[in-house]
Scaffold this motif. Structure first.
Motif, short mmCIF file in Angstrom:
data_model
loop_
_atom_site.label_atom_id
_atom_site.label_comp_id
_atom_site.label_asym_id
_atom_site.label_seq_id
_atom_site.Cartn_x
_atom_site.Cartn_y
_atom_site.Cartn_z
N TYR A 144 -61.62 19.37 -19.86
CA TYR A 144 -62.89 19.10 -20.73
C TYR A 144 -62.99 19.81 -21.84
N GLU A 145 -62.74 21.31 -22.09
CA GLU A 145 -62.74 22.18 -23.34
C GLU A 145 -61.77 21.43 -24.44
N ASN A 146 -60.84 20.72 -24.04
CA ASN A 146 -59.78 20.45 -24.95
C ASN A 146 -60.12 19.16 -25.60
N VAL A 147 -61.03 18.41 -25.08
CA VAL A 147 -61.34 16.85 -25.55
C VAL A 147 -62.39 17.01 -26.45
N THR A 148 -62.24 16.35 -27.58
CA THR A 148 -63.15 16.28 -28.75
C THR A 148 -63.75 14.90 -28.59
N VAL A 149 -65.26 15.02 -29.05
CA VAL A 149 -65.59 13.25 -29.26
C VAL A 149 -64.99 12.42 -29.96
N GLN A 150 -64.26 13.04 -31.14
CA GLN A 150 -63.47 12.13 -31.80
C GLN A 150 -62.47 11.55 -31.06
N GLU A 151 -61.78 12.09 -30.23
CA GLU A 151 -60.57 11.54 -29.41
C GLU A 151 -61.35 10.52 -28.29
N ILE A 152 -62.45 10.86 -27.73
CA ILE A 152 -63.15 9.79 -26.83
C ILE A 152 -63.55 8.45 -27.72
N ALA A 153 -64.22 8.80 -28.86
CA ALA A 153 -64.57 7.53 -29.78
C ALA A 153 -63.08 6.69 -30.05
N ALA B 22 -76.69 -5.75 -22.62
CA ALA B 22 -75.45 -5.66 -21.64
C ALA B 22 -74.12 -5.22 -22.50
N ARG B 23 -73.88 -5.56 -23.52
CA ARG B 23 -72.81 -5.00 -24.34
C ARG B 23 -73.06 -3.48 -24.62
N LYS B 24 -74.34 -2.99 -24.92
CA LYS B 24 -74.45 -1.67 -25.11
C LYS B 24 -74.18 -0.98 -23.76
N ALA B 25 -74.45 -1.47 -22.72
CA ALA B 25 -74.59 -0.83 -21.38
C ALA B 25 -72.86 -0.74 -21.17
N GLU B 26 -72.20 -1.79 -21.54
CA GLU B 26 -70.79 -1.69 -20.98
C GLU B 26 -70.30 -0.88 -21.90
N LEU B 27 -70.43 -0.68 -23.08
CA LEU B 27 -69.68 0.37 -24.07
C LEU B 27 -70.03 1.76 -23.69
N LYS B 28 -71.33 2.12 -23.31
CA LYS B 28 -71.70 3.28 -22.61
C LYS B 28 -70.91 3.43 -21.35
N GLU B 29 -70.61 2.67 -20.63
CA GLU B 29 -69.83 2.96 -19.34
C GLU B 29 -68.28 2.98 -19.72
N ARG B 30 -68.11 2.39 -20.85
CA ARG B 30 -66.58 2.49 -21.05
C ARG B 30 -66.34 3.77 -21.61
N LEU B 31 -67.21 4.49 -22.61
CA LEU B 31 -67.06 5.77 -23.06
C LEU B 31 -67.10 6.81 -22.03
N PHE B 32 -68.01 6.43 -21.07
CA PHE B 32 -67.99 7.54 -19.77
C PHE B 32 -66.53 7.44 -19.24
N GLN B 33 -66.04 6.40 -18.93
CA GLN B 33 -64.78 6.22 -18.19
C GLN B 33 -63.72 6.91 -18.93
N GLU B 34 -63.42 6.52 -20.13
CA GLU B 34 -62.65 7.10 -20.98
C GLU B 34 -62.68 8.62 -21.08
N ALA B 35 -63.84 9.14 -21.37
CA ALA B 35 -64.03 10.68 -21.31
C ALA B 35 -63.70 11.15 -20.11
N PHE C 286 -72.44 8.88 -30.93
CA PHE C 286 -73.68 9.62 -31.01
C PHE C 286 -74.97 8.58 -30.72
N ASN C 287 -74.68 7.07 -30.69
CA ASN C 287 -75.60 6.28 -30.47
C ASN C 287 -75.67 6.26 -29.18
N TYR C 288 -74.78 6.66 -28.00
CA TYR C 288 -74.86 6.54 -26.70
C TYR C 288 -74.89 7.85 -25.96
N PHE C 289 -74.57 8.99 -26.80
CA PHE C 289 -74.42 10.24 -26.17
C PHE C 289 -74.86 11.26 -27.07
N ALA C 290 -75.77 11.94 -27.14
CA ALA C 290 -76.16 12.97 -28.30
C ALA C 290 -75.16 14.06 -28.33
#
Length: 196
Positions: A27-36, A5-18, A47-51
């Motif tokens: 889109y082009e101006n956002v880095t993975v580092q910024e999302i993290a 449940a925590r993993k699913a919650e973090l994945k959804e949070r990563l999605f929403q923040e992204a 990268f545990n959640y999105f390749a």
């Protein structure tokens, strides 16, 4: 169970923040580092959640498959097959409608990326299989009599679904609700073009 449940919650949070970052900066101006960083995690944890960053665009479609199963179960007792299929597909479209900016972005990126197109094709095949299952059940229960093959019916309905989603997202979001647009398109296909 709690860990999942925590993993699913973090994945959804990563999605929403992204999504928010994509809307704010493009889109082009956002880095993975910024999302993290926005989520308070290390870049490697992302990268545990999105390749890759592009996978965020696929997440909405992939998560739709869970909604699809839930919606099909919720509407399994609807007698009229056309209404049942509309209810199921409308449930899916409502989630997309809530993220119309993401849909525009995903459509553009899908055209540019063979990787995204190939990955999305898997979700399309699963949607096709679910719709074919609804058609087969309706035929077996005598609720649908059709001279058309189940696979052809499912292909047509999935095509209507994606056309509705794309045309509403890209062209007509302000003119009518996405559900009304889908209902109108399904009526034309379901009733047939040649009414003589």
């Amino acid at each position: 169970m709690l860990r999942e449940a925590r993993k699913a919650e973090l994945k959804e949070r990563l999605f929403q923040e992204a999504l928010q970052l994509f809307c704010d900066k493009g889109y082009e101006n956002v880095t993975v580092q910024e999302i993290a960083s926005q989520c308070g995690i290390a870049k490697g944890t992302f990268f545990n959640y999105f390749a890759r960053k592009e996978d965020i665009l696929l997440y909405l479609g992939e998560s739709q498959l869970e909604w699809l199963e839930q919606s099909a179960a919720q509407h399994q007792h609807v007698e009229e097959p056309k209404e049942q299929i509309w209810l199921v597909l409308n449930d899916l479209l409502q989630r997309f409608a809530a993220h119309s900016e993401l849909m525009k972005l995903a459509a553009v990126e899908m055209i540019k990326s063979a990787y995204l197109a190939e990955r999305e094709s898997r979700s399309v095949l699963q949607l096709h299989a679910q719709i074919a299952g609804l058609i087969d059940a309706a035929k077996a229960e005598g609720r649908l009599r059709s001279r058309w093959d189940t696979a052809d019916i499912a292909t047509t309905l999935v095509s209507v679904y994606f056309h509705t989603m794309m045309s509403w997202t890209l062209l007509a979001a302000s003119r009518e609700s996405i559900g009304d647009s889908l209902r109108k398109h399904l009526h034309v296909v379901w009733d047939g073009i040649d009414t003589e």
